[in-house]
Enzyme design. Structure first.
Site, PDB file in Angstrom:
ATOM      1  N   GLY A  54      -1.474  13.958  22.073  1.00  0.00           N
ATOM      2  CA  GLY A  54      -2.477  14.962  21.706  1.00  0.00           C
ATOM      3  C   GLY A  54      -3.407  14.495  20.597  1.00  0.00           C
ATOM      4  O   GLY A  54      -3.238  13.420  20.025  1.00  0.00           O
ATOM      5  N   ARG A  74      -5.473  13.558  15.193  1.00  0.00           N
ATOM      6  CA  ARG A  74      -6.410  13.554  14.059  1.00  0.00           C
ATOM      7  C   ARG A  74      -7.835  13.740  14.552  1.00  0.00           C
ATOM      8  O   ARG A  74      -8.798  13.372  13.880  1.00  0.00           O
ATOM      9  CB  ARG A  74      -6.293  12.279  13.266  1.00  0.00           C
ATOM     10  CG  ARG A  74      -6.507  11.049  14.105  1.00  0.00           C
ATOM     11  CD  ARG A  74      -6.753   9.892  13.220  1.00  0.00           C
ATOM     12  NE  ARG A  74      -6.619   8.665  13.968  1.00  0.00           N
ATOM     13  CZ  ARG A  74      -6.762   7.484  13.417  1.00  0.00           C
ATOM     14  NH1 ARG A  74      -7.032   7.396  12.145  1.00  0.00           N
ATOM     15  NH2 ARG A  74      -6.625   6.403  14.134  1.00  0.00           N
ATOM     16  N   GLY A 132      -3.124  12.637  10.057  1.00  0.00           N
ATOM     17  CA  GLY A 132      -4.338  13.268  10.586  1.00  0.00           C
ATOM     18  C   GLY A 132      -5.632  12.710  10.009  1.00  0.00           C
ATOM     19  O   GLY A 132      -6.706  13.231  10.277  1.00  0.00           O
ATOM     20  N   ASP A 164      -3.471   7.516  27.426  1.00  0.00           N
ATOM     21  CA  ASP A 164      -4.108   8.529  26.557  1.00  0.00           C
ATOM     22  C   ASP A 164      -5.437   8.028  26.015  1.00  0.00           C
ATOM     23  O   ASP A 164      -6.172   8.782  25.370  1.00  0.00           O
ATOM     24  CB  ASP A 164      -3.169   8.920  25.404  1.00  0.00           C
ATOM     25  CG  ASP A 164      -2.659   7.715  24.630  1.00  0.00           C
ATOM     26  OD1 ASP A 164      -2.089   6.806  25.261  1.00  0.00           O
ATOM     27  OD2 ASP A 164      -2.843   7.671  23.403  1.00  0.00           O
ATOM     28  N   ASN A 165      -5.762   6.763  26.273  1.00  0.00           N
ATOM     29  CA  ASN A 165      -7.052   6.225  25.843  1.00  0.00           C
ATOM     30  C   ASN A 165      -7.962   5.945  27.035  1.00  0.00           C
ATOM     31  O   ASN A 165      -8.891   5.136  26.943  1.00  0.00           O
ATOM     32  CB  ASN A 165      -6.852   4.953  25.014  1.00  0.00           C
ATOM     33  CG  ASN A 165      -6.241   5.250  23.651  1.00  0.00           C
ATOM     34  OD1 ASN A 165      -6.340   6.371  23.154  1.00  0.00           O
ATOM     35  ND2 ASN A 165      -5.606   4.267  23.045  1.00  0.00           N
ATOM     36  N   ASP A 181     -11.860   5.904  22.121  1.00  0.00           N
ATOM     37  CA  ASP A 181     -10.895   5.540  21.089  1.00  0.00           C
ATOM     38  C   ASP A 181     -10.990   4.078  20.684  1.00  0.00           C
ATOM     39  O   ASP A 181     -10.204   3.224  21.099  1.00  0.00           O
ATOM     40  CB  ASP A 181      -9.450   5.873  21.541  1.00  0.00           C
ATOM     41  CG  ASP A 181      -9.150   7.346  21.326  1.00  0.00           C
ATOM     42  OD1 ASP A 181     -10.091   8.100  21.020  1.00  0.00           O
ATOM     43  OD2 ASP A 181      -7.990   7.745  21.462  1.00  0.00           O
TER      44      ASP A 181
HETATM   45  P1  AMP Z   1      -4.248   5.840  19.273  1.00  0.00           P
HETATM   46  O1  AMP Z   1      -3.324   4.681  19.273  1.00  0.00           O
HETATM   47  O2  AMP Z   1      -5.248   5.830  18.146  1.00  0.00           O
HETATM   48  O3  AMP Z   1      -4.878   6.111  20.582  1.00  0.00           O
HETATM   49  O4  AMP Z   1      -3.328   7.104  18.927  1.00  0.00           O
HETATM   50  C1  AMP Z   1      -2.217   7.495  19.666  1.00  0.00           C
HETATM   51  C2  AMP Z   1      -1.810   8.884  19.233  1.00  0.00           C
HETATM   52  O5  AMP Z   1      -1.513   8.901  17.846  1.00  0.00           O
HETATM   53  C3  AMP Z   1      -2.839   9.964  19.457  1.00  0.00           C
HETATM   54  O6  AMP Z   1      -2.185  11.123  19.808  1.00  0.00           O
HETATM   55  C4  AMP Z   1      -3.485  10.090  18.107  1.00  0.00           C
HETATM   56  O7  AMP Z   1      -4.068  11.342  17.911  1.00  0.00           O
HETATM   57  C5  AMP Z   1      -2.293   9.869  17.186  1.00  0.00           C
HETATM   58  N1  AMP Z   1      -2.682   9.372  15.868  1.00  0.00           N
HETATM   59  C6  AMP Z   1      -3.151   8.140  15.556  1.00  0.00           C
HETATM   60  N2  AMP Z   1      -3.396   8.038  14.241  1.00  0.00           N
HETATM   61  C7  AMP Z   1      -3.065   9.229  13.691  1.00  0.00           C
HETATM   62  C8  AMP Z   1      -3.083   9.762  12.362  1.00  0.00           C
HETATM   63  N3  AMP Z   1      -3.487   9.048  11.316  1.00  0.00           N
HETATM   64  N4  AMP Z   1      -2.677  11.037  12.204  1.00  0.00           N
HETATM   65  C9  AMP Z   1      -2.256  11.770  13.233  1.00  0.00           C
HETATM   66  N5  AMP Z   1      -2.206  11.332  14.498  1.00  0.00           N
HETATM   67  C10 AMP Z   1      -2.601  10.088  14.727  1.00  0.00           C
HETATM   68 MG    MG Z   2      -6.036   7.397  21.291  1.00  0.00          MG
END
Ligand code: AMP
Ligand code: MG
Length: 520
Positions: free
Chosen positions: A100, A103, A135, A269-270, A279
């Site tokens: 989800g 952030r 977040g 998710d990306n 992303d």
């Molecule tokens: P990502 O690898 O950036 O695509 O992130 C994977 C998941 O981790 C997604 O659900 C993001 O919203 C969550 N996420 C990444 N960084 C943060 C953060 N600093 N705080 C909260 N959620 C995060």
């Molecule tokens: Mg992501």
């Protein structure tokens, strides 16, 4: 600032009945209403005027306190209800359950000039989906997303966009190298924009929970608003929808291969349901042409998401989406046919794309071999992709022996010691020259066409890093310089000669320039 707000997402889709930011599992809902976290001392560093205009926001509007407060989460646009989306995903091949918007907070959707846009803040505080994280986002990753998403747009690559880059005024703790050395960094927020931020994972989460009702609601919503040509919901329409997503995702990755972009984290998710690059994390740009390269340190072992593997990974992700859509279709054959077609389609389109990169505008059966040999040659020694293809346009078909002179700037090593490599290239240039004889374009005409698909300026990793290092010292001029440069990536900009150059040696192994972690 007057926005034409038409927020269909939170009007037509099931909402989480709880409207707080507390971390939790959210079921039977596409999103949760959330409140962005107020920040200590917000400051807007840069605004994309093109994107502001797309939204119907004037330049004067972007200079107001109100704009600053909106794009940093310190004020809510009147009559809107910010929300975070619920999705799951396969991370590096494994199902990870609920992820989800941890952030990212969607402010609202606006319609301007018949185009619907969702505006989202990245780094505006915790949501129900933040899991164990804070977040927030830091300046370095925000500069990278801000610059790269707009640069990709100007390169003609389907992508989410960026409206603004701001400092939050808060300090954020990060362990950049994941080696037990956390340090405080400047917090930042990017406001980003896309018709929709829906991902494969938004559909997967419902399928994984066998919540077929919510799955259908979300798919019908997606088709109604973003695949409007497909008509009313039916099994046939769902198949067409999958075909469309498949085609768009294929086109997206084909563009990545064309410009040398490596996403780095192609988890489901990306993967945007609209086929947009989404992303921007530990992405990178190829300097030396290398199928095996990935910028992401987290993936350094398996290199799952390396350059040469990206098209295959899109297909892997499409398989996961097909599984998620299956309950609505209940017949595998149609989905399988689309998936099986992907490779053939990709190979055909890839060949055409590569033809255009080397200035072939007719088709000859042997082209595939010529291109394959070219790719092999590019791997012989570290050869800068951008410089190679850009300079190749100066090739004169009558002068094959000049070929290696034309491309010599692309080599990272001096080739005097490597006569065999020069010989291999010379052989190729002779075949290339013979092949070009079948084309009607003059050398000049061919060069003009090639320069429309081979960018001169891309956001090399070290360029972002220079902009980040300066920004860290409150000098934001390089952010603007690169932003302006990358608006015209295919145009010769003689005053920007220094950006059409190989990666400098100091950047070869520097953190942020060669490899990046997911820390952001
Ligand atoms: P990502 O690898 O950036 O695509 O992130 C994977 C998941 O981790 C997604 O659900 C993001 O919203 C969550 N996420 C990444 N960084 C943060 C953060 N600093 N705080 C909260 N959620 C995060
Ligand atoms: Mg992501």
């Amino acid at each position: 600032m007057k926005l034409n707000i038409q927020d269909t997402f939170n009007k037509e889709l099931p909402a989480d009945p709880i409207a707080t930011n507390s971390i939790r599992q959210v079921e039977k809902a596409c999103f949760s209403f959330v409140t962005p976290t107020k920040t200590a001392n917000p400051k807007v560093l840069h605004v994309s005027p093109e994107m502001a205009e797309n939204l119907g926001i004037s330049i004067e509007d972007t200079q107001t306190e109100f704009f600053k407060n909106i794009v940093t989460g310190n004020e809510i646009i009147p009559n809107t209800h910010p929300y975070a989306m619920c999705y799951g995903g396969h991370q590096f091949g494994n199902w990870a359950g609920q992820l989800g918007d941890g952030r990212a907070i969607n402010l609202t959707e606006v319609v301007h000039n018949n185009q619907r846009w969702a505006i989202q803040l990245k780094g505006a505080g915790k949501t129900p989906y933040s899991r164990t994280a804070d977040g927030l986002a830091v300046l370095r990753s925000s500069v990278r997303e801000y610059l790269c998403s707009e640069a990709m747009f100007h390169l003609g690559v389907p992508t989410t966009r960026a409206l603004s880059l701001s400092l939050s005024g808060d300090q954020v703790l990060r362990d950049v190298l994941y080696n037990g050395n956390p340090a405080y960094e400047k917090g930042a927020i990017v406001s980003r924009v896309a018709p929709s931020f829906l991902r494969f994972g938004n559909y997967q989460i419902f399928a994984s929970r066998q919540d077929h009702e919510s799955l259908k609601t979300l798919v019908d919503y997606t088709i109604k608003h973003f695949y409007t040509n497909l008509g009313s919901p039916s099994k046939e329409t769902y198949l067409q929808f999958f075909q469309e997503v498949s085609s768009r995702s294929l086109d997206m990755v084909l563009h990545w291969q064309r410009v040398g972009f490596v996403h780095g984290v192609m988890n489901t998710d990306n993967m945007s349901i609209l086929g947009l690059t989404i992303d921007y994390g530990p992405y990178g740009w190829l300097e030396g042409y290398d199928y095996g390269w990935t910028p992401n340190t987290t993936d350094a072992q398996n290199k799952r998401y390396r350059y040469g593997k990206q098209p295959e990974m899109v297909l892997w992700n499409l398989y996961q989406l097909a599984n998620a859509l299956y309950p609505l279709i209940e017949e595998a054959a149609g989905l399988e046919a689309i998936l099986e077609n992907y490779r053939t389609q990709y190979d055909e389109k890839y060949l055409d794309m590569m033809r255009s990169k080397i200035g072939l505008f007719t088709e000859i059966e042997d082209d595939a071999t010529l291109i394959q040999e070219l790719e092999e040659n590019l791997h012989l020694t570290e050869t800068d992709m951008t410089i190679f293809f850009r300079n190749l346009s100066q090739f004169e078909k009558e002068n094959p022996d000049n070929g290696s002179l034309i491309i010599q700037d692309a080599f990272y090593e001096s080739l005097e010691q490597l006569p065999e490599i020069i010989q291999t290239w010379n052989n190729w240039f002779h075949r290339y020259s013979t092949r070009l004889a079948f084309e009607k374009e003059t050398n000049v005409e061919r060069a003009q066409k090639m320069n429309l698909v081979n960018p001169k300026y891309v956001l090399r990793n070290y360029m972002s890093q220079l902009a980040i290092d300066a920004a860290d010292k409150e000098d934001y001029s390089l952010i603007d310089e690169l932003f302006q440069l990358l608006k015209n990536p295919y145009m010769d900009q003689p005053e920007s000669k220094k950006w059409f150059a190989k990666r400098p040696d100091w950047a070869r192994n520097k953190v942020g320039c060669s490899m990046l972690s997911c820390s952001s």
